[in-house]
Design an enzyme around this catalytic site. Structure first.
Site, PDB file in Angstrom:
ATOM      1  N   LYS A 103     -28.538 104.554 -30.711  1.00  0.00           N
ATOM      2  CA  LYS A 103     -29.312 105.790 -30.638  1.00  0.00           C
ATOM      3  C   LYS A 103     -28.532 106.826 -29.833  1.00  0.00           C
ATOM      4  O   LYS A 103     -28.070 106.539 -28.730  1.00  0.00           O
ATOM      5  CB  LYS A 103     -30.660 105.496 -29.974  1.00  0.00           C
ATOM      6  CG  LYS A 103     -31.637 106.652 -29.973  1.00  0.00           C
ATOM      7  CD  LYS A 103     -32.955 106.193 -29.350  1.00  0.00           C
ATOM      8  CE  LYS A 103     -33.964 107.320 -29.314  1.00  0.00           C
ATOM      9  NZ  LYS A 103     -35.215 106.891 -28.640  1.00  0.00           N
ATOM     10  N   HIS A 105     -29.751 109.898 -28.930  1.00  0.00           N
ATOM     11  CA  HIS A 105     -30.607 110.853 -28.238  1.00  0.00           C
ATOM     12  C   HIS A 105     -31.601 110.072 -27.382  1.00  0.00           C
ATOM     13  O   HIS A 105     -31.646 108.845 -27.429  1.00  0.00           O
ATOM     14  CB  HIS A 105     -31.353 111.738 -29.245  1.00  0.00           C
ATOM     15  CG  HIS A 105     -32.228 110.963 -30.190  1.00  0.00           C
ATOM     16  ND1 HIS A 105     -31.737 110.298 -31.281  1.00  0.00           N
ATOM     17  CD2 HIS A 105     -33.564 110.719 -30.171  1.00  0.00           C
ATOM     18  CE1 HIS A 105     -32.728 109.700 -31.923  1.00  0.00           C
ATOM     19  NE2 HIS A 105     -33.844 109.924 -31.265  1.00  0.00           N
TER      20      HIS A 105
END
Length: 218
Positions: A103, A105
């Site tokens: 991921k 963010h």
């Protein structure tokens, strides 16, 4: 056969986790039976599975606090349910699992849950080992953690199959990475269980034929 082994195999069959037929394992092998934790679908079932893993953990690891790692995706629910079951036994252990894609963010990263710190021990909880492919993938992912040691791996069933050599895949993993691999039952327990009812004769023979070719020699 020990009572808990029969209970576990009955549980696997009743929950649809243990199936017989024609399947392809992650290793690419054509197999006559399949163990799939993804078929656990209810709260009662996953709670029961976690209890079996917790019992195995306490028997082999004891009250030592480690961190449970459940490889995505099937290992996630196993890690969560096992940690809950252990907490009911008085041992509160953290858990974590990986994302298939990192991921970029929010909190970011590839791991979700408790991220082990240097010096801590990790226990991998998987559904099954066939040729050791999934465990090697897990070890590659866990290598990103600095100075974290894998203490053991727990699986539902030892398929007693050879890995890259004639040795068992579980034995190869233990030898390669230096930690023990434990199972609640193995394929010979399943055969013994099936042989108690003659209607299972065809499945028993197919499994035995498969093991004659793919079974570990040591």
């Amino acid at each position: 056969m020990e009572a808990y082994k029969r209970e576990f195999i009955q549980f696997l069959e009743g929950a649809g986790v243990l199936k017989f037929g024609d399947f392809t394992a992650k290793s690419g092998r054509k197999i006559p039976y399949f163990i799939n934790a993804g078929d656990i679908k209810t709260g009662d079932q996953i709670a029961k599975l976690g209890e079996f893993y917790a019992k195995a953990y306490l028997e082999k690891v004891g009250n030592r606090r480690t961190v449970l790692y459940g490889p995505a995706y099937k290992g996630i629910s196993i890690a969560v349910s096992s940690s809950i079951a252990l907490s009911k036994e008085g041992l509160d252990v953290p858990f974590f699992f990986n994302r298939k894609e990192a991921k970029d963010h929010g909190e970011g990263g590839v791991f979700v849950g408790y991220v082990p710190k240097a010096g801590e021990e990790v226990v991998i909880v998987e559904d099954v080992i066939t040729a050791g492919t999934a465990i090697r993938e897990s070890m590659a992912i866990l290598s990103a953690l600095e100075d974290v040691k894998v203490a053991a791996t727990f699986v539902m069933v030892d398929r007693k199959e050879k890995g890259k050599t004639d040795k068992s895949a579980m034995g190869e993993v233990a030898e390669e990475f230096g930690f023990p691999v434990y199972s609640v039952v193995d394929v010979y327990d399943i055969i013994e269980y099936l042989e108690e009812d003659e209607k299972n004769a065809e499945n028993v023979q197919r499994i035995k034929n498969y093991l004659a070719v793919n079974g570990a020699k040591a």
